[in-house]
Design an enzyme around this catalytic site. Structure first.
Site, PDB file in Angstrom:
ATOM      1  N   LYS A  19       0.838  -1.210   0.000  1.00 56.74           N
ATOM      2  CA  LYS A  19       0.000   0.000   0.000  1.00 56.74           C
ATOM      3  C   LYS A  19       0.875   1.263   0.000  1.00 56.74           C
ATOM      4  CE  LYS A  19      -2.829   0.850   3.692  1.00 56.74           C
ATOM      5  NZ  LYS A  19      -2.562   2.172   4.308  1.00 56.74           N
ATOM      6  N   SER A  20       1.879   1.291   0.856  1.00 58.80           N
ATOM      7  CA  SER A  20       2.728   2.497   0.956  1.00 58.80           C
ATOM      8  C   SER A  20       3.437   2.773  -0.365  1.00 58.80           C
ATOM      9  CB  SER A  20       3.782   2.307   2.052  1.00 58.80           C
ATOM     10  OG  SER A  20       3.158   2.150   3.295  1.00 58.80           O
ATOM     11  N   ARG A  24       2.908   5.953  -3.174  1.00 57.70           N
ATOM     12  CA  ARG A  24       4.050   6.795  -3.551  1.00 57.70           C
ATOM     13  C   ARG A  24       4.326   6.729  -5.050  1.00 57.70           C
ATOM     14  NH1 ARG A  24       4.013   5.715   1.702  1.00 57.70           N
ATOM     15  NH2 ARG A  24       5.298   6.885   3.181  1.00 57.70           N
ATOM     16  N   GLN A 162       4.614   9.216   7.402  1.00 55.67           N
ATOM     17  CA  GLN A 162       3.709  10.161   6.726  1.00 55.67           C
ATOM     18  C   GLN A 162       4.138  11.600   6.973  1.00 55.67           C
ATOM     19  OE1 GLN A 162      -0.242   9.042   7.967  1.00 55.67           O
ATOM     20  NE2 GLN A 162      -0.142   7.107   6.860  1.00 55.67           N
ATOM     21  N   ASP A 308       1.917  -1.334  11.934  1.00 54.31           N
ATOM     22  CA  ASP A 308       0.621  -1.777  11.396  1.00 54.31           C
ATOM     23  C   ASP A 308       0.358  -3.257  11.658  1.00 54.31           C
ATOM     24  OD1 ASP A 308       0.265   0.789  10.496  1.00 54.31           O
ATOM     25  OD2 ASP A 308       0.982   0.366   8.471  1.00 54.31           O
ATOM     26  N   LYS A 335      -4.624   5.659  14.732  1.00 54.86           N
ATOM     27  CA  LYS A 335      -4.764   4.999  13.430  1.00 54.86           C
ATOM     28  C   LYS A 335      -6.243   5.037  13.025  1.00 54.86           C
ATOM     29  CE  LYS A 335      -0.392   4.095  13.136  1.00 54.86           C
ATOM     30  NZ  LYS A 335       0.439   4.845  12.198  1.00 54.86           N
TER      31      LYS A 335
END
Ligand code: SPQ
Length: 421
Positions: A19-20, A24, A162, A308, A335
């Site tokens: 996901k990250s 990006r 973030q 996470d 979160k």
């Protein structure tokens, strides 16, 4: 939904893209001077929100399943959005956009769903203001007035990729150098991708130096599988009797592999094979098999490397002999939901001996658990963690909302039951 039970879990699985990295690749691709081909893109709701936001700023993005082409318009090629940008459930989209929008020549505004409207934004608005940004509000909706920015020397009060990335993105538009000092190392996908694109960025231990960049060269991105999604299958394979699961093509960037270190520590039978590198990111196949786990203490600078994964690590701790202590994890409170409170409340419901602390939780594992009606609080990681937990409960377990898994893993339940027999 009644959580169906499997008796053992075996086989090979490929989880969706990270996901990250997917976020990006779209964001930096939009700012690049040319087209970026992304393969293995995560089609989760959060990453689709990022695509929507950039389309609303005039960027052409072709989506064909996991293959995405972003037609970048250069650092100054975004157009003023005609409406408020909507980031859905995605903290990453919201905070990273703040960094970019602060340095534009147009004004903009951002909001997201009910959960996003409760997540703290001061952690990004504060350092961005020091750079000259003009942002109204500390919670969404945020109103951003495009401004001239200048570099800063900033020590981060929290370990957050973030916050770090929002400052890095703003620095691409700022006069002078920005130096960011991290207190603990957080995921570094932005730094790796920007470096590959020719940005003036370098890392020196916990310091990141970045200067304004004229042009970002487009680079193609092959997104590896998300270790945060693989984590559910890693723990499933360890706690279920007679099980062996291989998750192929998982991103094992050292800033993300805290869960592997902790599971090793707990006595897990876990091995990494075919270690390779893809576009600056480390990738491997991970195999786990049923193991007798024991409790451990998780604290300090490993926390950002597994933040996470803490809900699913808590599930592993339920089936481990002895005590597991999770400390220094206050960040879990901000979160998608308060993940300390949510994990403690839900695990208690099925008889787990678990206590909430100020900065984590204490779990006394190795005891039998019973069925329960679980709440996810709309949090994807809660939904998937509770599904794994339910497998070893004596009695029926239900989930109030399974759809929220689509935020990071739309095919989770399909993949889960394919492995089970
Ligand atoms: O994007 P979002 O909603 O913040 O997602 C979460 C998640 O569980 O998927 C956190 F709730 O992951 C964050 C992670 O916790 C993704 C992220 C990133 O891509 O930069 C960094 C981490 O957040 P933070 O606040 O520590 O920077």
């Amino acid at each position: 939904m009644v959580i169906r039970k499997i008796s053992k879990a075996s086989g090979t699985i490929k989880v969706p893209g990270d996901k990250s990295i997917s976020h990006r690749a779209v964001i930096l691709g939009a700012l690049a001077g040319g087209s970026t081909e992304i393969t293995g893109f995560l089609q989760g709701a959060d990453c689709l929100s990022t695509i929507d936001c950039f389309r609303n700023m005039g960027i052409d993005i072709d989506v064909n399943g996991e293959n995405v082409t972003v037609h970048g318009n250069g650092l100054n090629g975004l157009k003023a959005p005609e409406q408020m940008l909507y980031t859905g459930n995605s903290g990453t989209t919201t905070r990273l956009l703040c960094g970019i929008l602060s340095g534009q020549t147009f004004d903009s505004s951002i909001t997201g769903d009910a959960s996003i409207q409760k997540r703290p934004m001061k952690r990004v608005t504060e350092p961005l203001s020091l750079m000259g940004a003009k942002i109204k509000n500390d919670y969404c909706p945020l109103y951003i007035q495009g401004s001239s920015l200048h570099g800063i020397n900033y020590t981060m009060p929290v370990a957050s990729a973030q916050v770090k990335t929002a400052i890095i993105l703003a620095s691409l538009y700022a006069d002078g150098e920005t130096v960011i000092h991290e207190i603990e190392k957080s995921r570094d996908h932005t730094e790796l991708m920007l470096s590959a694109m020719g940005a003036d960025i370098h890392t020196d231990g916990l310091d990141i130096h970045i200067k304004k960049t004229g042009l970002l060269e487009p680079v193609n991105v092959d997104v590896p599988g998300d270790i945060s999604s693989a984590a559910f299958f890693m723990v499933l394979g360890l706690i279920m009797p007679n099980s062996k699961i291989t998750v192929t093509n998982v991103g094992v960037n050292p800033t993300r592999t805290g869960i592997i270190d902790v599971l090793h520590d707990m006595g897990a039978n876990i091995k990494l094979e075919n270690l390779r590198s893809s576009a600056g990111e480390s990738v491997a196949d991970i195999t786990v098999s049923s193991s007798a786990l024991h409790g451990t203490t998780i604290s300090g600078d490993i926390i950002p490397r597994l933040i996470d994964e803490l809900p699913i690590i808590a599930v592993a701790a339920v089936f481990a002999d002895g005590q597991t202590v999770i400390k220094d994890a206050e960040e879990l409170k901000v979160k998608e939901t308060n993940r300390i409170r949510a994990v403690v409340d839900e695990l208690s419901k099925c008889g787990v001996d678990i206590t909430e602390t100020d900065d984590g939780m204490i779990i006394n594992g190795g005891k039998n658990i019973h069925g329960a009606d679980f709440k996810t609080y709309g949090d994807h990681r809660m939904a998937m963690s509770l599904t794994v937990l339910a497998q070893l409960a004596n009695g029926e377990c239900t989930l109030d909302d399974s759809d929220c898994a689509c935020v990071s893993y739309p095919s989770f339940f399909e993949d889960f039951y394919k492995l089970g027999n």
